[in-house]
Design a protein around this motif. Structure first.
Motif, PDB file in Angstrom:
ATOM      1  N   ILE A 152       0.844  -1.202   0.000  1.00 59.31           N
ATOM      2  CA  ILE A 152       0.000   0.000   0.000  1.00 59.31           C
ATOM      3  C   ILE A 152       0.878   1.252   0.000  1.00 59.31           C
ATOM      4  CG2 ILE A 152      -1.636   1.370   1.350  1.00 59.31           C
ATOM      5  CD1 ILE A 152      -2.861  -1.280   2.296  1.00 59.31           C
ATOM      6  N   LEU A 153       1.898   1.257   0.847  1.00 57.78           N
ATOM      7  CA  LEU A 153       2.810   2.402   0.906  1.00 57.78           C
ATOM      8  C   LEU A 153       3.566   2.559  -0.409  1.00 57.78           C
ATOM      9  CD1 LEU A 153       4.260   1.975   4.515  1.00 57.78           C
ATOM     10  CD2 LEU A 153       2.551   3.632   3.736  1.00 57.78           C
ATOM     11  N   TYR A 155       2.542   1.629  -3.421  1.00 54.82           N
ATOM     12  CA  TYR A 155       1.614   2.139  -4.442  1.00 54.82           C
ATOM     13  C   TYR A 155       1.248   3.597  -4.181  1.00 54.82           C
ATOM     14  CZ  TYR A 155       0.799  -2.064  -7.191  1.00 54.82           C
ATOM     15  OH  TYR A 155       0.949  -3.120  -8.059  1.00 54.82           O
ATOM     16  N   THR A 156       1.255   3.992  -2.919  1.00 54.18           N
ATOM     17  CA  THR A 156       1.028   5.406  -2.601  1.00 54.18           C
ATOM     18  C   THR A 156       2.140   6.261  -3.198  1.00 54.18           C
ATOM     19  OG1 THR A 156      -0.095   4.851  -0.526  1.00 54.18           O
ATOM     20  CG2 THR A 156       0.793   7.078  -0.723  1.00 54.18           C
ATOM     21  N   THR A 159       1.711   6.397  -6.952  1.00 49.92           N
ATOM     22  CA  THR A 159       0.628   7.290  -7.374  1.00 49.92           C
ATOM     23  C   THR A 159       1.095   8.738  -7.404  1.00 49.92           C
ATOM     24  OG1 THR A 159      -1.012   5.790  -6.408  1.00 49.92           O
ATOM     25  CG2 THR A 159      -1.727   8.035  -6.897  1.00 49.92           C
ATOM     26  N   ILE A 160       1.866   9.116  -6.400  1.00 46.39           N
ATOM     27  CA  ILE A 160       2.403  10.479  -6.367  1.00 46.39           C
ATOM     28  C   ILE A 160       3.354  10.706  -7.541  1.00 46.39           C
ATOM     29  CG2 ILE A 160       3.892  12.055  -5.045  1.00 46.39           C
ATOM     30  CD1 ILE A 160       2.701  10.743  -2.507  1.00 46.39           C
ATOM     31  N   VAL A 208      -3.523  11.817  -1.319  1.00 42.97           N
ATOM     32  CA  VAL A 208      -3.070  10.454  -1.634  1.00 42.97           C
ATOM     33  C   VAL A 208      -2.137   9.929  -0.549  1.00 42.97           C
ATOM     34  CG1 VAL A 208      -1.639   9.089  -3.220  1.00 42.97           C
ATOM     35  CG2 VAL A 208      -3.350  10.667  -4.128  1.00 42.97           C
ATOM     36  N   GLN A 209      -1.182  10.753  -0.114  1.00 48.66           N
ATOM     37  CA  GLN A 209      -0.232  10.328   0.908  1.00 48.66           C
ATOM     38  C   GLN A 209      -0.929  10.044   2.237  1.00 48.66           C
ATOM     39  OE1 GLN A 209       3.523  10.142   0.412  1.00 48.66           O
ATOM     40  NE2 GLN A 209       2.809   8.694   1.951  1.00 48.66           N
ATOM     41  N   SER A 210      -1.834  10.906   2.622  1.00 55.39           N
ATOM     42  CA  SER A 210      -2.548  10.725   3.892  1.00 55.39           C
ATOM     43  C   SER A 210      -3.416   9.476   3.860  1.00 55.39           C
ATOM     44  CB  SER A 210      -3.411  11.955   4.194  1.00 55.39           C
ATOM     45  OG  SER A 210      -2.609  13.122   4.311  1.00 55.39           O
ATOM     46  N   GLY A 212      -3.054   6.832   1.885  1.00 57.39           N
ATOM     47  CA  GLY A 212      -2.185   5.665   1.828  1.00 57.39           C
ATOM     48  C   GLY A 212      -1.603   5.323   3.185  1.00 57.39           C
ATOM     49  N   ASN A 213      -1.139   6.325   3.896  1.00 56.99           N
ATOM     50  CA  ASN A 213      -0.574   6.096   5.236  1.00 56.99           C
ATOM     51  C   ASN A 213      -1.622   5.531   6.191  1.00 56.99           C
ATOM     52  OD1 ASN A 213       1.871   7.083   4.367  1.00 56.99           O
ATOM     53  ND2 ASN A 213       1.621   9.105   5.281  1.00 56.99           N
ATOM     54  N   TRP A 215      -4.409   3.864   5.450  1.00 54.65           N
ATOM     55  CA  TRP A 215      -4.789   2.503   5.054  1.00 54.65           C
ATOM     56  C   TRP A 215      -3.699   1.501   5.445  1.00 54.65           C
ATOM     57  CZ3 TRP A 215      -5.759   0.609  -0.662  1.00 54.65           C
ATOM     58  CH2 TRP A 215      -6.405  -0.633  -0.619  1.00 54.65           C
TER      59      TRP A 215
END
Length: 222
Positions: A152-153, A155-156, A159-160, A208-210, A212-213, A215
């Motif tokens: 998840i991290l 892919y976060t 995405t950025i 997106v970062q928030s 992802g973190n 989740w």
């Protein structure tokens, strides 16, 4: 007319380009994410000691990833034009940009996936093997679930990176916030237009970062 007044007149175009950026990022992450997952998982399972160890596959695929991944995206987006024409029939525009971003993202995500899968405890895999589970079942029910939080991290982060790539789409006729900042900000010397695009991109990245973190934390606590 002041720069702010010109920006207000451009708001319909600004909102349209914001929506276009979200579409480009979303579709690119869909295809790039799937491609990266396949590449990364293949690299992991075919490496020495992997459950499907195959030196030839690992070396060839690793070479391809290492060859294309370091290419700056501004250059890669031009290199990928023939592929875009083959897939979507055009070498410019949003569709071509999505093809280029998806391919570039696949290579980057592939390495991220491989690195995260390496962290899976080999003992868990051996236990699954001892219970008679086959390679594909181990991949599906053991390896990927065990690495879900770190993935998840990863892919976060990807995405950025794709949001950043989408800003370059304007160089091949793609739309979006990057193109808005260049056409209506940089070329028309309108700092308000440039900073409006920058602020929205920063907001996207922050969300997106928030997310992802949050989740990843939820998954890792289980």
């Amino acid at each position: 007319m002041s720069d702010l007044e010109r920006l207000i007149d451009l708001l319909p175009q600004f909102f349209s380009d914001t929506r276009t950026t979200l579409i480009i990022v979303g579709i690119s992450m869909l295809f790039g994410g799937i491609g990266g997952l396949i590449i990364g998982t293949t690299l992991y399972v075919t490496r020495k000691g992997g459950i499907l160890a195959n030196r030839a596959v690992y070396v060839i695929l690793g070479f391809v990833v290492n060859f294309f991944r370091p290419i700056p995206f501004l250059i890669f987006i031009a290199v990928a034009q023939p592929v875009a024409r083959l897939i979507v029939g055009v070498g410019i525009g949003n569709a071509a940009a999505i093809v280029a971003i998806s391919i570039a993202a696949s290579f980057g995500i592939g390495r991220i996936v491989e690195q995260n899968l390496v962290s899976v405890d080999p003992g868990v895999i051996e236990a699954a093997r001892a219970m008679g589970a086959g390679p594909w079942r181990i991949i599906r029910t053991v390896i990927l679930p065990e690495a879900f939080g770190p993935l998840i991290l990863g892919y976060t982060f990807a995405t950025i990176a794709v949001i950043d790539m989408s800003a370059v789409a304007g160089f091949i006729g793609g739309e979006g916030l990057g193109n808005f900042a260049i056409v209506y900000g940089y070329r028309q010397y309108n700092d308000w237009a440039t900073w409006a695009a920058v602020v929205v991109i920063v907001i996207m990245v922050t969300i997106v970062q928030s997310a992802g973190n949050a989740w990843a934390r939820k998954v890792l606590r289980r």
